[in-house]
Scaffold this motif. Structure first.
Motif, short mmCIF file in Angstrom:
data_model
loop_
_atom_site.label_atom_id
_atom_site.label_comp_id
_atom_site.label_asym_id
_atom_site.label_seq_id
_atom_site.Cartn_x
_atom_site.Cartn_y
_atom_site.Cartn_z
N LYS A 2 -13.81 -93.75 -38.40
CA LYS A 2 -14.84 -92.93 -38.46
C LYS A 2 -14.16 -91.73 -39.37
CE LYS A 2 -18.91 -90.18 -36.87
NZ LYS A 2 -19.43 -89.83 -35.67
N VAL A 3 -13.16 -90.96 -38.79
CA VAL A 3 -12.21 -90.25 -39.56
C VAL A 3 -11.81 -90.53 -40.75
CG1 VAL A 3 -10.67 -88.68 -39.23
CG2 VAL A 3 -12.04 -88.78 -37.43
N LYS A 4 -11.10 -91.70 -40.78
CA LYS A 4 -10.74 -92.38 -42.15
C LYS A 4 -11.46 -92.37 -43.10
CE LYS A 4 -6.87 -94.96 -39.74
NZ LYS A 4 -6.19 -96.11 -39.58
N ARG A 5 -12.86 -93.30 -42.67
CA ARG A 5 -14.00 -93.15 -43.64
C ARG A 5 -14.60 -91.95 -44.09
NH1 ARG A 5 -17.45 -98.09 -41.11
NH2 ARG A 5 -16.01 -99.74 -41.54
N ALA A 6 -14.48 -90.83 -43.42
CA ALA A 6 -14.96 -89.64 -43.84
C ALA A 6 -14.19 -89.03 -44.77
CB ALA A 6 -15.34 -88.67 -42.70
N TYR A 7 -12.79 -89.06 -44.61
CA TYR A 7 -11.62 -88.44 -45.34
C TYR A 7 -11.56 -89.31 -46.90
CZ TYR A 7 -7.11 -87.38 -47.36
OH TYR A 7 -6.19 -87.25 -48.25
N PHE A 8 -12.05 -90.50 -46.62
CA PHE A 8 -11.76 -91.57 -47.73
C PHE A 8 -13.11 -90.82 -48.80
CE2 PHE A 8 -12.98 -95.02 -50.30
CZ PHE A 8 -12.26 -95.23 -51.22
N ALA A 45 -15.60 -86.06 -59.27
CA ALA A 45 -15.97 -84.81 -59.88
C ALA A 45 -14.73 -84.23 -60.89
CB ALA A 45 -16.41 -83.38 -58.50
N ALA A 46 -13.74 -84.30 -60.64
CA ALA A 46 -12.68 -83.81 -61.24
C ALA A 46 -12.56 -84.85 -62.74
CB ALA A 46 -11.18 -84.09 -60.68
N SER A 47 -12.88 -86.17 -62.36
CA SER A 47 -13.02 -87.09 -63.64
C SER A 47 -14.01 -86.51 -64.39
CB SER A 47 -13.30 -88.17 -63.24
OG SER A 47 -13.43 -89.22 -64.08
N LYS A 90 -14.93 -88.04 -48.90
CA LYS A 90 -14.42 -86.85 -49.18
C LYS A 90 -13.48 -86.73 -50.58
CE LYS A 90 -11.70 -83.49 -47.53
NZ LYS A 90 -11.51 -82.55 -46.62
N VAL A 91 -12.51 -87.40 -50.52
CA VAL A 91 -11.57 -87.62 -51.65
C VAL A 91 -12.14 -88.32 -52.60
CG1 VAL A 91 -9.27 -88.46 -52.27
CG2 VAL A 91 -9.51 -87.33 -49.94
#
Length: 52
Positions: free
Chosen positions: A7-13, A22-24, A15-16
């Protein structure tokens, strides 16, 4: 190194991924300030146009 839950890995992914998107858009010259506001609900949109 502590174990990280899926769950933490999916949330991090997520967000990134959003930050990279957005940067693109900024690199392409698009304004990203309007995309961060929440969208109106379907009912609110229908009510707005029914008043006209």
């Amino acid at each position: 190194m502590p174990n990280v839950s899926l769950k933490v890995k999916r949330a991090y992914f997520a967000k990134v991924k959003q930050a990279n998107y957005a940067a693109s858009l900024r690199l392409e010259g698009m304004d990203t300030t309007t995309t961060s506001r929440p969208l109106s609900s379907k009912a609110a949109v229908l009510e707005k146009y029914r008043q006209n």
